[in-house]
Design an enzyme around this catalytic site. Structure first.
Site, PDB file in Angstrom:
ATOM      1  N   ASP A   1     137.047 -32.469  21.131  1.00 19.47           N
ATOM      2  CA  ASP A   1     136.987 -31.032  21.398  1.00 19.47           C
ATOM      3  C   ASP A   1     137.589 -30.309  20.192  1.00 19.47           C
ATOM      4  OD1 ASP A   1     137.431 -28.430  22.265  1.00 19.47           O
ATOM      5  OD2 ASP A   1     137.948 -29.032  24.314  1.00 19.47           O
ATOM      6  N   HIS A   2     136.737 -29.630  19.465  1.00 18.12           N
ATOM      7  CA  HIS A   2     137.175 -29.034  18.207  1.00 18.12           C
ATOM      8  C   HIS A   2     138.126 -27.854  18.415  1.00 18.12           C
ATOM      9  CE1 HIS A   2     137.365 -28.688  14.031  1.00 18.12           C
ATOM     10  NE2 HIS A   2     136.099 -28.524  13.707  1.00 18.12           N
ATOM     11  N   ARG A   3     138.242 -27.400  19.672  1.00 18.24           N
ATOM     12  CA  ARG A   3     139.206 -26.318  19.920  1.00 18.24           C
ATOM     13  C   ARG A   3     140.631 -26.843  19.825  1.00 18.24           C
ATOM     14  NH1 ARG A   3     137.121 -24.550  25.712  1.00 18.24           N
ATOM     15  NH2 ARG A   3     137.246 -26.814  25.869  1.00 18.24           N
TER      16      ARG A   3
ATOM     17  N   ILE B   1     141.307 -30.336  18.568  1.00 20.45           N
ATOM     18  CA  ILE B   1     141.486 -31.367  17.532  1.00 20.45           C
ATOM     19  C   ILE B   1     140.711 -30.971  16.274  1.00 20.45           C
ATOM     20  CG2 ILE B   1     140.970 -33.795  17.004  1.00 20.45           C
ATOM     21  CD1 ILE B   1     141.252 -34.122  20.201  1.00 20.45           C
TER      22      ILE B   1
END
Ligand code: CAO
Length: 426
Positions: free
Chosen positions: A396-398, A400
């Site tokens: 989850d780029h939010r 990591i």
């Protein structure tokens, strides 16, 4: 005042037809002929009209329900005019009074057949085909102005409405609405040859909204890497039972679970969850329960192997086999699917090089494992035969960042390779 039941009329040979639209609301005044629900069979959608005027007092069904002839749709408080008609027994439809003190109506034959009606009086006028078209595009037919006679909405009106919406950058639809939306196919599969229509297995139906939610709401990035597991594989294959001397049946997955947990200890953000970005809070888990995607004839299930940090590889391997079997026999409690740290999806026993696994929300990352291959690798100035394991980490780029994900994969690589962290846990 009389309250009558409106039931599903004769719908020919159809049974268990899905309700795809409820066109009225509790408390709404409707007129005779107004459509109240839309039903959809395999081939078409049809609207069920009301045979009475009055106020909707109780809607007994919801979108997605399957109904057959005689099922209760809703109750209507008859308007005065309609009441008088009933007392005079002028109307033909069979309905029953619900209020005990009322004089019961004489039962007569139901004359209302399901039909493609345009009588939507206070509601928008549009044919079922146009309604379906609008629905598939996610447009609310009731707010589209019709250009045809009496304000009837045409397919062109729906198209212009959508175009206008796109130009005005309307807010995105909610996830729930997105899930209900179907992708329009302009042909019937059976036009091209024989087909079979079967039910989607229950587990797949249950998993679908979860997958769609994760896919649509989490900004996924997948990081691919290759891990040299030559020594790990030699070690794994050398394991024998202390007593019998027989080879132990332990797959690479048990080692990967251990390597993952050791990495989670170093990188706690991979063992976290966010419930709602607006809350501004991250939940860090101090336990290490690893979800394992299990392929079953009924669909994919993801039970958790609890406290992986406290179990040795042999123990994990046995538990994995047992839990996978329980899933395949449908003997697993749904609580086993809750409360995970991270998931491993291993296609190592089947094949493939890399893939892009979908995060198992509310987790924030998933490790995809593919089949290891023996490859010629240039080490120093010499080509050497090594066993290489492909991995694919979706995160989850939010929460990591890419650099953190790359470091996390390096940690897993070291745990399976040079650090031999797995050996300590045998
Ligand atoms: N590379 C090479 N071989 C591998 C391997 C890998 N990464 N992983 C497993 N293998 C081998 C095993 O060693 C075993 O070999 P032997 O038959 O010689 O002992 C064989 O492949 C079969 O392993 P397995 O699949 O039965 O066991 P597992 O512990 O690896 O996996 C389980 C267990 C439950 C995860 C697996 O059976 C399964 O269901 N996998 C599918 C998961 C899935 O569908 N994921 C996709 C989800 S979509 O995101």
């Amino acid at each position: 005042m009389s309250i009558i039941d409106i039931k599903v009329p004769n719908i020919g040979d159809f049974k268990d037809v899905e309700i795809i639209e409820i066109l009225v609301k509790n408390g709404q005044e409707i007129s005779k002929g107004d459509s109240i629900i839309t039903l959809e069979s395999d081939k078409s959608s049809v609207e069920v009209p009301s045979d009475n005027s009055g106020k909707i007092s109780n809607i007994n069904v919801k979108v997605g329900d399957k109904v057959s002839e005689g099922d209760l749709i809703l109750k209507i408080e008859l308007s005065k005019k309609e009441d008088i008609k009933i007392d005079n027994q002028e109307i033909i439809n069979t309905r029953e009074f619900n209020e005990p003190n009322e004089k019961p109506l004489e039962k007569k034959e139901i004359k209302t057949n399901i039909h493609n009606t345009n009588k939507t009086a206070k509601l928008t006028q549009a044919s079922p085909k146009v309604r379906k078209f609008a629905r598939e595009l996610g447009a609310d037919i009731n707010i589209i102005s019709g250009s045809e006679k009496y304000g009837r909405v045409s397919e062109e009106d729906v198209k212009s409405f959508i175009k206008q919406g796109i130009n005005e950058k309307q807010p995105l639809k909610s996830n729930e609405e997105n899930q209900k939306q179907k992708i329009k196919i302009e042909y019937d599969h059976s036009d091209f040859g024989d087909i079979d229509v079967k039910d989607i297995p229950r587990i797949k139906k249950l998993a679908a909204p979860h997958l769609v939610n994760s896919f649509n709401t989490i900004p996924h990035v997948t990081h691919h890497d290759e891990i040299d597991i030559t020594e790990m594989e030699e070690f794994r294959k050398s394991l024998t039972d202390h007593y019998t001397g027989e080879k132990l049946k332990i797959t690479p997955l048990a080692f990967i679970m251990k390597a993952l947990v050791a990495a989670l200890k170093e990188f706690p953000s991979f063992n976290s969850s966010i419930e709602d970005m607006t809350s501004g809070k991250i939940i860090f888990k101090k336990y290490f329960h690893i979800g394992i995607a299990v392929d079953t004839p009924n669909g994919l299930m993801v039970p958790k192997i609890r406290q992986v940090d406290k179990k040795n590889i042999q123990h994990l391997s046995a538990e994995l086999r047992e839990v996978a079997q329980k899933c395949r026999d449908l003997k697993i409690d749904k609580k086993e699917f809750y409360g995970g740290s991270m998931t491993i999806s291993s296609l190592g026993g089947i094949g493939g090089s890399f893939f892009t696994p979908i995060i198992n929300y509310p987790e924030v990352a998933i490790l995809g494992v593919s089949k290891s291959n023996v490859k010629q690798i240039l080490l120093g100035d010499q080509f050497t035969t090594r066993t290489i394991l492909p991995i694919s980490l979706s995160y989850d780029h939010r929460i990591i960042d890419g650099a953190e994900a790359a470091r996390f994969c390096n940690e897993i690589r070291d745990n399976l390779g040079k650090n031999f962290a797995f050996k300590l846990a045998i």
